[in-house]
Design a protein around this motif. Structure first.
Motif, PDB file in Angstrom:
ATOM      1  N   UNK A  29      30.467  57.520  13.774  1.00 42.26           N
ATOM      2  CA  UNK A  29      29.610  58.579  14.298  1.00 42.26           C
ATOM      3  C   UNK A  29      28.385  58.038  15.033  1.00 42.26           C
ATOM      4  N   UNK A  30      28.322  56.729  15.184  1.00 46.14           N
ATOM      5  CA  UNK A  30      27.225  56.080  15.906  1.00 46.14           C
ATOM      6  C   UNK A  30      27.690  55.715  17.308  1.00 46.14           C
ATOM      7  N   UNK A  31      26.815  55.890  18.279  1.00 48.84           N
ATOM      8  CA  UNK A  31      27.088  55.438  19.633  1.00 48.84           C
ATOM      9  C   UNK A  31      27.040  53.912  19.660  1.00 48.84           C
ATOM     10  N   UNK A  32      27.920  53.304  20.412  1.00 49.41           N
ATOM     11  CA  UNK A  32      27.875  51.845  20.548  1.00 49.41           C
ATOM     12  C   UNK A  32      26.653  51.402  21.353  1.00 49.41           C
ATOM     13  N   UNK A  33      25.996  52.353  22.015  1.00 49.96           N
ATOM     14  CA  UNK A  33      24.746  52.081  22.729  1.00 49.96           C
ATOM     15  C   UNK A  33      23.535  52.458  21.877  1.00 49.96           C
ATOM     16  N   UNK A  34      23.720  52.491  20.592  1.00 42.11           N
ATOM     17  CA  UNK A  34      22.696  52.873  19.627  1.00 42.11           C
ATOM     18  C   UNK A  34      21.399  52.104  19.854  1.00 42.11           C
ATOM     19  N   UNK A  35      20.282  52.840  19.782  1.00 43.58           N
ATOM     20  CA  UNK A  35      18.959  52.227  19.848  1.00 43.58           C
ATOM     21  C   UNK A  35      18.399  52.249  18.434  1.00 43.58           C
ATOM     22  N   UNK A  36      18.000  51.068  17.944  1.00 38.98           N
ATOM     23  CA  UNK A  36      17.516  50.928  16.568  1.00 38.98           C
ATOM     24  C   UNK A  36      16.030  50.609  16.551  1.00 38.98           C
ATOM     25  N   UNK A  37      15.349  51.189  15.576  1.00 40.84           N
ATOM     26  CA  UNK A  37      13.928  50.936  15.383  1.00 40.84           C
ATOM     27  C   UNK A  37      13.704  50.583  13.918  1.00 40.84           C
ATOM     28  N   UNK A  38      13.164  49.409  13.640  1.00 36.47           N
ATOM     29  CA  UNK A  38      12.808  49.024  12.289  1.00 36.47           C
ATOM     30  C   UNK A  38      13.963  48.739  11.364  1.00 36.47           C
ATOM     31  N   UNK A  39      15.130  48.437  11.894  1.00 39.67           N
ATOM     32  CA  UNK A  39      16.317  48.283  11.056  1.00 39.67           C
ATOM     33  C   UNK A  39      16.684  46.831  10.775  1.00 39.67           C
ATOM     34  N   UNK A  40      15.876  45.890  11.236  1.00 36.55           N
ATOM     35  CA  UNK A  40      16.233  44.471  11.125  1.00 36.55           C
ATOM     36  C   UNK A  40      17.568  44.181  11.807  1.00 36.55           C
ATOM     37  N   UNK A  41      17.895  44.990  12.795  1.00 35.91           N
ATOM     38  CA  UNK A  41      19.094  44.796  13.609  1.00 35.91           C
ATOM     39  C   UNK A  41      18.738  45.255  15.017  1.00 35.91           C
ATOM     40  N   UNK A  42      19.275  44.561  15.996  1.00 35.87           N
ATOM     41  CA  UNK A  42      18.947  44.872  17.386  1.00 35.87           C
ATOM     42  C   UNK A  42      20.040  45.656  18.110  1.00 35.87           C
ATOM     43  N   UNK A  43      21.230  45.750  17.509  1.00 37.22           N
ATOM     44  CA  UNK A  43      22.341  46.379  18.208  1.00 37.22           C
ATOM     45  C   UNK A  43      23.321  46.991  17.210  1.00 37.22           C
ATOM     46  N   UNK A  44      24.236  47.764  17.748  1.00 37.91           N
ATOM     47  CA  UNK A  44      25.321  48.351  16.948  1.00 37.91           C
ATOM     48  C   UNK A  44      26.075  47.250  16.212  1.00 37.91           C
ATOM     49  N   UNK A  45      26.376  46.162  16.900  1.00 37.03           N
ATOM     50  CA  UNK A  45      27.128  45.058  16.297  1.00 37.03           C
ATOM     51  C   UNK A  45      26.363  44.417  15.142  1.00 37.03           C
ATOM     52  N   UNK A  46      25.058  44.217  15.323  1.00 41.20           N
ATOM     53  CA  UNK A  46      24.245  43.646  14.249  1.00 41.20           C
ATOM     54  C   UNK A  46      24.153  44.599  13.067  1.00 41.20           C
ATOM     55  N   UNK A  47      24.089  45.902  13.346  1.00 39.09           N
ATOM     56  CA  UNK A  47      24.058  46.888  12.265  1.00 39.09           C
ATOM     57  C   UNK A  47      25.375  46.859  11.481  1.00 39.09           C
ATOM     58  N   UNK A  48      26.488  46.767  12.190  1.00 41.74           N
ATOM     59  CA  UNK A  48      27.793  46.689  11.529  1.00 41.74           C
ATOM     60  C   UNK A  48      27.878  45.439  10.656  1.00 41.74           C
TER      61      UNK A  48
END
Length: 127
Positions: A29-48
């Motif tokens: 349910x997340x866009x692969x162009x996700x913009x992250x703030x404060x998540x200690x991740x810079x991209x969808x791939x890092x979040x995964x």
């Protein structure tokens, strides 16, 4: 999409997260162009990759939505989570986390995590 439809998408996403059999669908349910703030991740791939690390450390991790507020395309959530650390066998928990989501066309396109939440999670998963 309505605010309530966005809440339902988020609730279904958390249900996927909480079931080890469906976790691999959690970020659908997340866009692969996700913009992250404060998540200690810079991209969808890092979040995964972050979630893979968390689930490996706490295989029975369960997130509970304690409070949800929604307006237009934004949903704010206060949550807790608990589980058993795979290495230590200790029960671990996070009493209160805060995340704010922005949706477009049924997808999460932007996400803010309260300052310190990512660090608190890392402290729990690293024995």
């Amino acid at each position: 999409m309505t605010a309530q439809e966005n809440v339902e998408i988020l609730r279904e996403s958390i249900e996927l997260h909480n079931d080890p059999e469906t976790r691999d669908q959690y970020l659908d349910d997340y866009s692969e162009d996700l913009v992250l703030h404060g998540a200690n991740a810079e991209s969808y791939e890092e979040l995964a990759a972050f979630y893979e690390t968390v689930w490996e450390a706490i295989p029975d991790l369960k997130v509970t939505l304690e409070s949800v507020i929604a307006e237009d395309d934004e949903v704010a959530v206060r949550y807790s989570w608990e589980g058993t650390h795979a290495v230590t066998g200790e029960e671990v928990s996070l009493e209160s986390g805060l995340t704010w989501y922005r949706f477009e066309d049924g997808k999460i396109v932007e996400r803010w995590v309260a300052s310190g939440t990512g660090g608190a999670i890392r402290d729990v998963i690293e024995p």
